[in-house]
Write a protein that holds these residues in place. Structure first.
Motif, PDB file in Angstrom:
ATOM      1  N   GLY A 172       0.781  -1.232   0.000  1.00  0.00           N
ATOM      2  CA  GLY A 172       0.000   0.000   0.000  1.00  0.00           C
ATOM      3  C   GLY A 172       0.809   1.276   0.000  1.00  0.00           C
ATOM      4  O   GLY A 172       0.357   2.306  -0.493  1.00  0.00           O
ATOM      5  N   SER A 173       2.010   1.242   0.554  1.00  0.00           N
ATOM      6  CA  SER A 173       2.809   2.472   0.650  1.00  0.00           C
ATOM      7  C   SER A 173       3.847   2.606  -0.467  1.00  0.00           C
ATOM      8  O   SER A 173       4.590   3.584  -0.493  1.00  0.00           O
ATOM      9  CB  SER A 173       3.522   2.504   2.004  1.00  0.00           C
ATOM     10  OG  SER A 173       4.424   1.403   2.090  1.00  0.00           O
ATOM     11  N   LEU A 174       3.892   1.669  -1.370  1.00  0.00           N
ATOM     12  CA  LEU A 174       4.894   1.717  -2.440  1.00  0.00           C
ATOM     13  C   LEU A 174       4.533   2.761  -3.494  1.00  0.00           C
ATOM     14  O   LEU A 174       3.362   3.015  -3.762  1.00  0.00           O
ATOM     15  CB  LEU A 174       5.039   0.350  -3.100  1.00  0.00           C
ATOM     16  CG  LEU A 174       5.539  -0.770  -2.180  1.00  0.00           C
ATOM     17  CD1 LEU A 174       5.565  -2.093  -2.937  1.00  0.00           C
ATOM     18  CD2 LEU A 174       6.907  -0.439  -1.616  1.00  0.00           C
ATOM     19  N   ASP A 175       5.559   3.348  -4.102  1.00  0.00           N
ATOM     20  CA  ASP A 175       5.345   4.355  -5.148  1.00  0.00           C
ATOM     21  C   ASP A 175       4.941   3.741  -6.478  1.00  0.00           C
ATOM     22  O   ASP A 175       4.257   4.375  -7.274  1.00  0.00           O
ATOM     23  CB  ASP A 175       6.620   5.185  -5.356  1.00  0.00           C
ATOM     24  CG  ASP A 175       6.934   6.058  -4.153  1.00  0.00           C
ATOM     25  OD1 ASP A 175       5.988   6.479  -3.463  1.00  0.00           O
ATOM     26  OD2 ASP A 175       8.119   6.315  -3.914  1.00  0.00           O
ATOM     27  N   SER A 176       5.398   2.534  -6.744  1.00  0.00           N
ATOM     28  CA  SER A 176       5.052   1.885  -8.013  1.00  0.00           C
ATOM     29  C   SER A 176       4.946   0.381  -7.803  1.00  0.00           C
ATOM     30  O   SER A 176       5.617  -0.190  -6.944  1.00  0.00           O
ATOM     31  CB  SER A 176       6.090   2.200  -9.094  1.00  0.00           C
ATOM     32  OG  SER A 176       7.353   1.705  -8.713  1.00  0.00           O
TER      33      SER A 176
END
Length: 183
Positions: A147-151
């Protein structure tokens, strides 16, 4: 690519104006007739080097995923005279790397140059056996791990699945850009 685009690219290749040509395995290998995207070897400059991205797909475990990968090395060697290969992958185990090396014609005594058989720190993999695959994917993408990943890359086996999953993600997860609207 359209037929006219392919013809334009091939004219540039024939004229020696192309130093790097990116092809899908299917375009290189072609149908069962071996026609592929390229004209005959006698109509092209010599091919000095071939780089196989996602080389783990050459391994036997991926026969059903993209069978053209299994014929790439043979076509490049026999049809185009290529003798220099580089196989790149971020996800191969040591066993898969050995299998790829065998397909590339690297004798076992020469060893397998590899950075690491471990999954790189910046790569997170997940496999789900849930029966409701859409729900499982959405839960995973909303969860703590992803959920917190940029891509994020979501791989699908067919174009139709890719389009369906992309629409599902765009409509169900707020903040996902819609490439068609520029938002």
């Amino acid at each position: 690519m359209s037929r006219s685009q392919r013809e334009s690219v091939m004219e540039k290749v024939r004229a020696g104006k192309v130093q790097v040509l990116l092809l899908s395995p299917e375009a290189l290998v072609g149908s069962g007739l071996g026609s592929g995207f390229l004209p005959g070897r006698d109509q092209l400059p010599p091919v000095a080097f071939a780089c196989l991205d996602e080389a783990h797909c050459v391994s036997q475990w991926s026969h059903n995923f993209r069978p053209a990968y299994l014929r790439i090395c043979k076509v490049l060697r026999e049809r185009w005279g290529v003798r220099c290969f580089l196989g790149l992958t971020a996800t191969a185990t040591a066993a898969t790397a050995r299998d790829v090396a065998e397909h590339l014609g690297i004798p076992p005594e020469q060893g397998i140059p590899e950075r690491s058989a471990a999954v790189p720190e910046n790569l997170r993999l997940s496999v789900s056996m849930d029966t409701d695959r859409d729900w499982a994917l959405l839960s995973l993408l909303r969860g703590e791990r992803f959920g917190s990943l940029d891509s994020i890359l979501v791989y699908c086996t067919r174009r139709e699945d890719t389009e369906r999953v992309a629409a599902l993600i765009r409509t169900q997860i707020p903040g996902i850009p819609n490439r068609n609207s520029g938002k």
